[in-house]
Design a protein around this motif. Structure first.
Motif, short mmCIF file in Angstrom:
data_model
loop_
_atom_site.label_atom_id
_atom_site.label_comp_id
_atom_site.label_asym_id
_atom_site.label_seq_id
_atom_site.Cartn_x
_atom_site.Cartn_y
_atom_site.Cartn_z
N ILE A 32 0.71 -1.14 0.07
CA ILE A 32 0.11 0.02 0.08
C ILE A 32 0.98 1.18 0.09
O ILE A 32 0.71 2.26 -0.62
CB ILE A 32 -0.92 -0.08 1.07
N ILE A 33 1.86 1.26 0.83
CA ILE A 33 2.60 2.45 0.91
C ILE A 33 3.49 2.70 -0.33
O ILE A 33 3.79 3.84 -0.86
CB ILE A 33 3.58 2.42 2.23
N GLY A 34 4.11 1.33 -0.65
CA GLY A 34 4.83 1.61 -2.09
C GLY A 34 4.20 2.06 -3.16
O GLY A 34 4.68 2.87 -3.95
N ALA A 36 1.61 4.09 -2.93
CA ALA A 36 1.18 5.58 -2.59
C ALA A 36 2.62 6.56 -2.68
O ALA A 36 2.21 7.58 -3.50
CB ALA A 36 0.75 5.77 -1.05
N VAL A 37 3.57 6.11 -2.54
CA VAL A 37 5.01 6.84 -2.66
C VAL A 37 5.29 6.87 -4.17
O VAL A 37 5.87 7.76 -4.66
CB VAL A 37 5.80 6.15 -1.79
N PHE A 38 5.34 5.66 -4.80
CA PHE A 38 5.70 5.33 -6.13
C PHE A 38 4.73 4.88 -6.97
O PHE A 38 4.56 3.90 -7.52
CB PHE A 38 7.02 4.50 -6.15
N PRO A 39 3.66 5.85 -7.32
CA PRO A 39 2.47 5.35 -8.03
C PRO A 39 3.03 5.16 -9.55
O PRO A 39 3.60 5.82 -10.22
CB PRO A 39 1.55 6.49 -8.05
N PHE A 40 2.58 3.90 -10.03
CA PHE A 40 3.12 3.43 -11.30
C PHE A 40 1.92 3.68 -12.42
O PHE A 40 1.13 3.13 -12.43
CB PHE A 40 3.44 1.87 -11.27
N ALA A 59 -4.43 -0.93 -7.92
CA ALA A 59 -5.06 -0.90 -6.55
C ALA A 59 -5.82 -2.39 -6.48
O ALA A 59 -5.80 -3.08 -5.39
CB ALA A 59 -6.06 0.25 -6.26
N SER A 60 -6.36 -2.80 -7.59
CA SER A 60 -7.10 -4.29 -7.42
C SER A 60 -6.27 -5.12 -7.47
O SER A 60 -6.40 -6.21 -6.73
CB SER A 60 -8.06 -4.41 -8.79
N LEU A 61 -5.06 -5.13 -8.06
CA LEU A 61 -4.01 -6.27 -8.02
C LEU A 61 -3.35 -6.26 -6.61
O LEU A 61 -3.25 -7.31 -6.32
CB LEU A 61 -2.94 -5.82 -9.17
N ILE A 62 -3.06 -5.15 -5.91
CA ILE A 62 -2.60 -4.93 -4.65
C ILE A 62 -3.66 -5.55 -3.77
O ILE A 62 -3.20 -6.51 -2.95
CB ILE A 62 -2.06 -3.85 -4.39
N LEU A 63 -4.95 -5.46 -3.93
CA LEU A 63 -6.06 -6.12 -2.94
C LEU A 63 -6.17 -7.30 -3.36
O LEU A 63 -6.23 -8.28 -2.48
CB LEU A 63 -7.21 -5.41 -3.09
N GLN A 64 -6.09 -7.82 -4.60
CA GLN A 64 -6.05 -9.32 -4.76
C GLN A 64 -4.86 -10.13 -4.28
O GLN A 64 -5.10 -11.39 -3.53
CB GLN A 64 -5.99 -9.66 -6.33
N GLN A 65 -3.60 -9.52 -4.23
CA GLN A 65 -2.35 -10.16 -3.59
C GLN A 65 -2.66 -10.25 -1.88
O GLN A 65 -2.34 -11.34 -1.27
CB GLN A 65 -1.28 -9.30 -3.72
N MET A 66 -3.42 -9.40 -1.16
CA MET A 66 -3.64 -9.27 0.06
C MET A 66 -4.53 -10.30 0.52
O MET A 66 -4.40 -10.92 1.37
CB MET A 66 -4.00 -7.88 0.57
N ILE A 67 -5.69 -10.53 -0.58
CA ILE A 67 -6.70 -11.41 -0.21
C ILE A 67 -5.75 -12.77 -0.50
O ILE A 67 -6.15 -13.81 0.64
CB ILE A 67 -7.90 -11.30 -1.38
N LYS A 68 -5.08 -13.08 -1.10
CA LYS A 68 -4.52 -14.36 -1.50
C LYS A 68 -3.58 -14.60 -0.28
O LYS A 68 -3.24 -15.71 0.08
CB LYS A 68 -3.38 -14.23 -2.62
N MET A 69 -2.81 -13.67 0.50
CA MET A 69 -1.94 -13.88 1.66
C MET A 69 -2.94 -14.03 2.89
O MET A 69 -2.27 -14.78 3.98
CB MET A 69 -1.16 -12.80 1.75
#
Length: 86
Positions: A32-34, A36-40, A59-69
């Motif tokens: 999340i911080i990454g 926010a700081v370095f938006p690709f 943002a969806s890809l980050i959320l999906q990764q968090m759900i997987k973990m």
């Protein structure tokens, strides 16, 4: 996936749950911080509709990764995986 408001209770529980490993919480926070700081940006934000679309995609890809973990019990609690009764 595009309804992030529904994801807020999951994210809150992810960070406060004792079932979730500390390492998972740290990785999630860094994602999340990454971003926010370095938006690709594939598409610059000044192209309003298209620029926002790539932000939502990342943002969806980050959320999906968090759900997987997340542990299965947390996923079940928030309806993110199918149960045997469904």
């Amino acid at each position: 996936m595009f309804n992030f408001k529904k994801s807020l209770p999951f994210l809150k529980d992810l960070f406060i749950s004792k079932q979730v490993k500390v390492s998972t919480k740290i990785i999630s926070l860094l994602l999340i911080i990454g971003y926010a700081v370095f938006p690709f940006d594939i598409i610059p934000d000044f192209l309003v509709v298209l620029g926002i679309f790539d932000d939502l995609t990342v943002a969806s890809l980050i959320l999906q990764q968090m759900i997987k973990m997340a542990p299965d019990s947390l996923k079940r609690e928030h309806g993110l995986i199918q149960t045997d009764e469904d």
